[in-house]
Design a protein around this motif. Structure first.
Motif: not given
Ligand code: KG4
Ligand code: ZN
Length: 336
Positions: A122-131, A147-160, A254-259
């Motif tokens: 894209n022309e501009s990167p997405p505003p961080l922090p992001a979800l 903002e430092n580009n660390t990825f933290v998994r907060l949730g995922s599927t329990r099955d499919d 809840k996470e107060n992200v920007k995008s």
């Protein structure tokens, strides 16, 4: 910096040339959809053989379309996991051989991060922090990007995974593989839109579950006077989109992200895009449909983000069919 991105983790052989992680010069995708239609799913060995046939022509075409010479390419990024081992080996070793012969850096890329990085094309990167909501055939995850580009998994599927649920329910309705696009097309023809299928909220968690919904469709289809397939498809799609959009919105608040970034094959779903837009009031970034499904450009974009982690193609390297994500993504428990 020009990066050639190579993807072969599942049933698409893809290559693309991208400058500075954002400007796409070409994107070539050889899909194996027709090949896997008769088996109703992917046979890993069949997929690997098809990658082997496609990999060289796909890379050559991506270079031609980008009007690139090999001397224009500064580095090669390639998916090394997660994915089907045989499929991963083809693309990753092609990348390795090219990087070795050109004496340029090789950047191993995590496929899930690749999907998310499509939002940087894209022309501009997405505003961080992001979800990020990743919804593909194999994964359904909510990931916070700092903002430092660390990825933290907060949730995922329990099955499919969401895409897997689309594929399985499509199969129950007699639709071809992959089921997402035909199921969505069928849903749009529904006359009656009253049917309500269950929603698994898993309250108090950021996780998802879609297997109960699939069973609800199966049980409904066993009834003699069940609703029309189009109505069932519509109700199924509503249930998936409702849960994905509301859980994403709640966590973003809840996470107060920007995008909010949405990625993966299911992000191509028109109804999901619509429902998300209704719920998300901050910046919502969803790549165009051709960059939601597997492609090489997202891998080149992710490789650019990791340009400082490039390795020498001569060093011992291997694919990581499942382990990669566990290392790179800190889990909820360790992160907070
Ligand atoms: O991201 P992707 O191309 O490959 C994986 O990494 O898994 O996602 C493929 C998944 C399949 O399950 C497919 O049915 C689903 O994405 N998909 C869709 C749509 N297009 C692809 N699901 C719902 N609606 C769509 N329009
Ligand atoms: Zn994918």
């Amino acid at each position: 910096m020009n990066i050639l991105g190579i993807e072969s983790s599942c049933d698409e052989t893809a290559a693309s040339v991208v400058s500075d992680g954002c400007l796409m010069h070409s994107s070539v995708v050889a899909s194996q959809i027709n090949l896997h239609e008769s088996t109703g799913g992917i046979v890993p060995e069949v997929a690997a053989r098809a990658h082997l046939q496609a990999i060289v022509p796909v890379i050559e075409q991506a270079m031609l379309d980008a009007k690139c010479d090999w001397s224009d390419i500064d580095a090669i990024g390639a998916t090394n996991g997660p994915g089907l081992p045989g499929a991963l080996l083809i693309g990753f070793n092609a990348a390795r051989g090219l990087a070795y012969s050109r004496n340029i850096p090789l950047i191993p890329v995590d496929h899930i991060e690749g999907h998310i990085r499509a939002c940087w094309l894209n022309e501009s990167p997405p505003p961080l922090p992001a979800l990020a909501l990743v919804v593909s055939g194999g994964h359904t995850e909510l990931i916070r990007i700092e903002e430092n580009n660390t990825f933290v998994r907060l949730g995922s599927t329990r099955d499919d995974a969401a895409g897997e649920a689309f594929d399985k329910v499509a199969r129950l309705l007699g639709l071809p593989y992959p089921g997402g696009p035909p199921l969505s097309a069928l849903a749009e023809t529904a006359q009656e839109r009253q049917l309500k299928l269950p929603r698994a909220w898993l309250r108090g968690t950021n996780d998802f579950s879609f297997s109960g919904l699939k069973t609800a469709v199966l049980n409904l289809l066993k009834e003699n006077d069940h609703p029309a397939p189009a109505e069932i498809a519509w109700a199924f799609q509503e249930s998936v989109c409702d849960v994905l959009a509301k859980k994403t919105r709640n966590l973003a608040e809840k996470e107060n992200v920007k995008s909010v970034l949405v990625a993966g094959g299911v992000a191509a779903n028109r109804r999901l895009r619509e429902v998300l837009a209704e719920h998300i009031s901050i910046e919502l970034r969803i790549p165009p449909p051709n960059l939601c499904t597997d492609n090489g450009a997202m891998i080149a974009a992710a490789a650019y983000a990791h340009k400082n982690n490039a390795v020498n193609a001569k060093s011992p390297l291997d694919i990581e069919p499942t382990a990669m994500r566990k290392k790179r993504l800190r889990s909820t428990e360790t992160a907070r």
